[in-house]
Scaffold this motif. Structure first.
Motif, PDB file in Angstrom:
ATOM      1  N   ASP A 140       0.719  -1.330   0.017  1.00  0.00           N
ATOM      2  CA  ASP A 140       0.105   0.233   0.458  1.00  0.00           C
ATOM      3  C   ASP A 140       0.664   1.444  -0.183  1.00  0.00           C
ATOM      4  OD1 ASP A 140      -2.854   1.328   0.134  1.00  0.00           O
ATOM      5  OD2 ASP A 140      -1.424   2.617   1.560  1.00  0.00           O
ATOM      6  N   CYS A 154      -0.100  -4.455   4.365  1.00  0.00           N
ATOM      7  CA  CYS A 154      -1.003  -4.870   5.438  1.00  0.00           C
ATOM      8  C   CYS A 154      -2.343  -6.012   5.144  1.00  0.00           C
ATOM      9  CB  CYS A 154      -2.303  -3.353   4.449  1.00  0.00           C
ATOM     10  SG  CYS A 154      -1.098  -2.149   4.561  1.00  0.00           S
ATOM     11  N   SER A 156      -5.860  -8.007   7.139  1.00  0.00           N
ATOM     12  CA  SER A 156      -6.616  -7.674   7.999  1.00  0.00           C
ATOM     13  C   SER A 156      -7.845  -9.262   8.191  1.00  0.00           C
ATOM     14  CB  SER A 156      -7.418  -6.347   7.920  1.00  0.00           C
ATOM     15  OG  SER A 156      -8.454  -6.950   6.975  1.00  0.00           O
ATOM     16  N   GLY A 166      -6.278  -6.301  12.039  1.00  0.00           N
ATOM     17  CA  GLY A 166      -5.576  -5.734  11.652  1.00  0.00           C
ATOM     18  C   GLY A 166      -3.754  -5.622  12.250  1.00  0.00           C
ATOM     19  N   LEU A 168      -0.479  -4.430  10.272  1.00  0.00           N
ATOM     20  CA  LEU A 168       0.192  -3.671   9.083  1.00  0.00           C
ATOM     21  C   LEU A 168       1.342  -3.706   9.481  1.00  0.00           C
ATOM     22  CD1 LEU A 168      -2.502  -2.811   9.579  1.00  0.00           C
ATOM     23  CD2 LEU A 168      -1.253  -0.279   9.083  1.00  0.00           C
ATOM     24  N   GLN A 268      -3.227   3.674   4.336  1.00  0.00           N
ATOM     25  CA  GLN A 268      -3.029   2.646   5.327  1.00  0.00           C
ATOM     26  C   GLN A 268      -1.970   3.419   6.669  1.00  0.00           C
ATOM     27  OE1 GLN A 268      -4.948   0.493   6.459  1.00  0.00           O
ATOM     28  NE2 GLN A 268      -5.830  -1.435   4.987  1.00  0.00           N
ATOM     29  N   TYR A 271      -3.209   5.731   9.132  1.00  0.00           N
ATOM     30  CA  TYR A 271      -3.740   5.275  10.505  1.00  0.00           C
ATOM     31  C   TYR A 271      -2.595   4.814  10.839  1.00  0.00           C
ATOM     32  CZ  TYR A 271      -8.425   4.609   7.724  1.00  0.00           C
ATOM     33  OH  TYR A 271      -9.386   4.324   6.858  1.00  0.00           O
ATOM     34  N   ASP A 297      -7.885  -0.903   1.477  1.00  0.00           N
ATOM     35  CA  ASP A 297      -7.082   0.405   2.073  1.00  0.00           C
ATOM     36  C   ASP A 297      -7.373   0.586   3.092  1.00  0.00           C
ATOM     37  OD1 ASP A 297      -5.729   1.033  -0.610  1.00  0.00           O
ATOM     38  OD2 ASP A 297      -7.268   2.107  -1.781  1.00  0.00           O
ATOM     39  N   HIS A 298      -8.297   0.428   3.694  1.00  0.00           N
ATOM     40  CA  HIS A 298      -8.398   0.603   4.449  1.00  0.00           C
ATOM     41  C   HIS A 298      -8.901  -0.417   6.146  1.00  0.00           C
ATOM     42  CE1 HIS A 298      -9.077   4.601   3.462  1.00  0.00           C
ATOM     43  NE2 HIS A 298      -9.388   3.977   2.775  1.00  0.00           N
ATOM     44  N   GLY A 301      -6.466  -1.114   9.558  1.00  0.00           N
ATOM     45  CA  GLY A 301      -6.140   0.466   9.332  1.00  0.00           C
ATOM     46  C   GLY A 301      -6.637   1.333  10.184  1.00  0.00           C
TER      47      GLY A 301
END
Length: 355
Positions: A140, A154, A156, A166, A168, A268, A271, A297-298, A301
């Motif tokens: 990302d 990333c 999740s 999550g 990262l 990401q 966050y 993408d989220h 995060g």
């Protein structure tokens, strides 16, 4: 250490992300950092494909009944033999240095298996909103990855449409509040941030072998004044999908500093910047009314921010539904900030937009 029902998932997922982080840095070490031919995005594509294959191999081996949503599919590999071979070499030659840790993971054993694993992420078989779904973004922040700046690997886990885990991996992130594209970890391997629903968030150094010790990440301060907000955004790349003019007007409406205090390209990583204490909020008002963010993408995060005391909603203040498949279909735009002042941010967005 606090126990939770996702202990195995956290362990395997963290190892998988760490191995993929090693893989991405390995590719960067083989090329002239920051000087890729703009007409040839092969190094980036290799990192995306190889990291996705590596992560899905580990997750599918450990949790064969779970679905997986990944950003990539194997079409480009099937059409480009040199790209295929370079991806195969990178995906199958990268291992954690600790044998016991590596034994918990899996590596593709044939080229056909690697292609199938990559495509597993492109074609999830689960009905949206039900069961267990892993989401992953192998790299990302592609543009900043290419230039040796900040990016994230990333992963999740979503259960019945709700984020529960999550992970990262940030290979260039130093352990500091000064989160910046050019403030790159030069002495270590970056940091890994994790969150488990209802159990807070933690940070630990990324390594090349066994997982290293982690510590709790402090919760964000629950400020009450708009002037205490510190926004993260991106203004360095014209290709931004957000309305920076509206973002600036929202900050002005709230009395918050602008230009934004932290500038990061990766969604990401924004966050992550909140978790590191570099900032405490961001908004995204898309340029197009039809725009919907990709889940990878989220997811993860968002959970990180939520576990640290932030609320994450759409522009109307509605909760984000993670059970709609490959996109955040029901979510137009994003508002992220401390729970204590989140409502003020939403009202400022509505006022500025005339909504």
């Amino acid at each position: 250490m606090t126990t939770h029902p996702y202990t195995k998932e956290l362990h395997i997922g963290s190892l998988a992300v760490q191995r993929a982080a090693v893989l991405t840095k390995k590719l960067l070490s083989q090329v002239d950092k920051g000087h890729f031919d703009k007409s040839d995005d092969t190094p980036v594509t290799i990192a995306d494909f190889a990291a996705q294959a590596s992560i899905i191999a580990a997750i599918h081996n450990a949790f064969p009944n779970d679905s997986i949503i990944g950003e990539e599919d194997s079409t480009a590999l099937r059409e480009n033999a040199p790209l295929f071979e370079r991806t195969w070499e990178l995906a199958t030659s990268t291992h954690l240095e600790d044998e016991e840790s590596e034994s918990h993971l899996h590596t593709p054993t044939t080229r056909d298996e690697m292609l199938s694993l990559i495509d597993m992420g492109a074609k999830p078989q689960l009905t949206p909103g039900t069961g267990r779904v892993w989401t992953l973004d192998p790299v990302d922040g592609t543009a900043t990855f290419m230039t040796g700046q900040q990016y994230a690997v990333c992963l999740s886990l979503i259960q019945d449409g709700v984020q529960v885990l999550g992970i990262l991996g940030c290979p260039n992130l130093p352990d500091t509040k000064n989160v910046h594209e050019d403030n790159v970890d030069k002495t270590g391997h970056g940091n890994l941030l994790t969150a488990v629903a209802g159990h807070g968030a933690r940070i630990q150094p990324l390594g090349t072998g066994a997982l290293l010790s982690s510590r709790n990440i402090p919760r964000v301060e629950q400020v009450t004044s708009g002037s205490d907000l510190r926004f993260v955004d991106t203004g360095s790349t014209p290709a931004s999908s957000g309305r920076l003019d509206i973002h600036a007007a929202v900050a002005s409406h709230l009395g918050a500093p602008w230009p934004h205090t932290v500038d990061l390209w990766s969604a990401q990583m924004r966050y992550v910047a909140i978790a590191m204490g570099a900032c405490n909020a961001f908004v995204k008002v898309p340029k197009s009314e039809k725009y919907r963010s990709k889940i990878w993408d989220h997811s993860g995060g968002m959970l990180l921010a939520q576990e640290l005391g932030c609320l994450v909603t759409d522009l109307q203040g509605q909760a984000v539904d993670c059970g709609r498949g490959r996109t955040l279909e029901g979510c137009y735009g994003m508002v992220v900030g401390p729970a204590s002042v989140h409502g003020k941010i939403v009202e400022a967005v509505k006022s500025v937009r005339g909504a």
